[in-house]
Write an enzyme that holds these catalytic residues in place. Structure first.
Site, PDB file in Angstrom:
ATOM      1  N   TYR A  22       0.790  -1.229   0.000  1.00  0.00           N
ATOM      2  CA  TYR A  22       0.000   0.000   0.000  1.00  0.00           C
ATOM      3  C   TYR A  22       0.824   1.282   0.000  1.00  0.00           C
ATOM      4  O   TYR A  22       0.264   2.374  -0.044  1.00  0.00           O
ATOM      5  CB  TYR A  22      -0.956  -0.005   1.206  1.00  0.00           C
ATOM      6  CG  TYR A  22      -1.896  -1.183   1.186  1.00  0.00           C
ATOM      7  CD1 TYR A  22      -2.917  -1.262   0.248  1.00  0.00           C
ATOM      8  CD2 TYR A  22      -1.746  -2.233   2.081  1.00  0.00           C
ATOM      9  CE1 TYR A  22      -3.767  -2.348   0.210  1.00  0.00           C
ATOM     10  CE2 TYR A  22      -2.593  -3.335   2.049  1.00  0.00           C
ATOM     11  CZ  TYR A  22      -3.603  -3.378   1.111  1.00  0.00           C
ATOM     12  OH  TYR A  22      -4.442  -4.469   1.067  1.00  0.00           O
ATOM     13  N   HIS A  98      -8.210   2.357  -5.880  1.00  0.00           N
ATOM     14  CA  HIS A  98      -7.457   1.396  -5.073  1.00  0.00           C
ATOM     15  C   HIS A  98      -5.979   1.726  -5.185  1.00  0.00           C
ATOM     16  O   HIS A  98      -5.491   2.031  -6.280  1.00  0.00           O
ATOM     17  CB  HIS A  98      -7.707  -0.039  -5.534  1.00  0.00           C
ATOM     18  CG  HIS A  98      -9.120  -0.466  -5.377  1.00  0.00           C
ATOM     19  ND1 HIS A  98      -9.650  -0.818  -4.152  1.00  0.00           N
ATOM     20  CD2 HIS A  98     -10.120  -0.564  -6.274  1.00  0.00           C
ATOM     21  CE1 HIS A  98     -10.928  -1.120  -4.313  1.00  0.00           C
ATOM     22  NE2 HIS A  98     -11.239  -0.970  -5.590  1.00  0.00           N
TER      23      HIS A  98
END
Length: 144
Positions: A22, A98
């Protein structure tokens, strides 16, 4: 124009949670970058994060008071029919974002229940996904 940005579960842990997947950018840094990018064009953003599906749905239901919604549903992407229904119910464009490329991850992450109700999806560009999503929302509104 004013846009709503919704961050789903566990996104409050950005910067420390699995940085190899991430990235190292915190949620606060993403929100700050979105605010600055919006302001450069004379726009504004309101941001909201929750780990609770119902809170995200409640906030999303206020989306029609905005010019558009940017949403990262997190894990609810793959599981929440209720969140998808709420996206479909708002009368403004919604862009799904995302940080990671969900289509290059585990099989269960490769399907989004939310995407079909959205104007589009930006996936896999880290924190930049949010900025690209915001640009897409702005462009969709300016082209009308």
């Amino acid at each position: 124009m004013k846009f709503l940005v919704l961050h789903g579960p566990n996104l409050n842990l950005l910067g420390s949670r699995e940085p190899d997947v991430y990235g190292s950018t915190s949620l606060a840094e993403i929100d700050e970058a979105l605010g600055m990018a919006a302001a450069e064009g004379g726009h504004a953003v309101d941001t909201f994060q929750s780990n609770h599906e119902g809170e995200l749905i409640d906030k999303l239901q206020t989306g029609s008071t905005y010019d558009g919604v940017l949403i990262n549903p997190g894990g609810f992407t793959h599981t929440s029919v209720a969140l998808r229904d709420a996206v479909q119910a708002v009368s403004v464009p919604v862009v799904e974002v995302h940080l990671s490329n969900i289509y290059a991850r585990e099989e269960f992450r490769q399907h989004s229940l939310v995407s079909a109700a959205c104007l589009g999806v930006v996936s896999g560009f880290g924190a930049q996904s949010y900025l690209l999503g915001l640009q897409a929302l702005i462009a969709s509104k300016e082209s009308k």
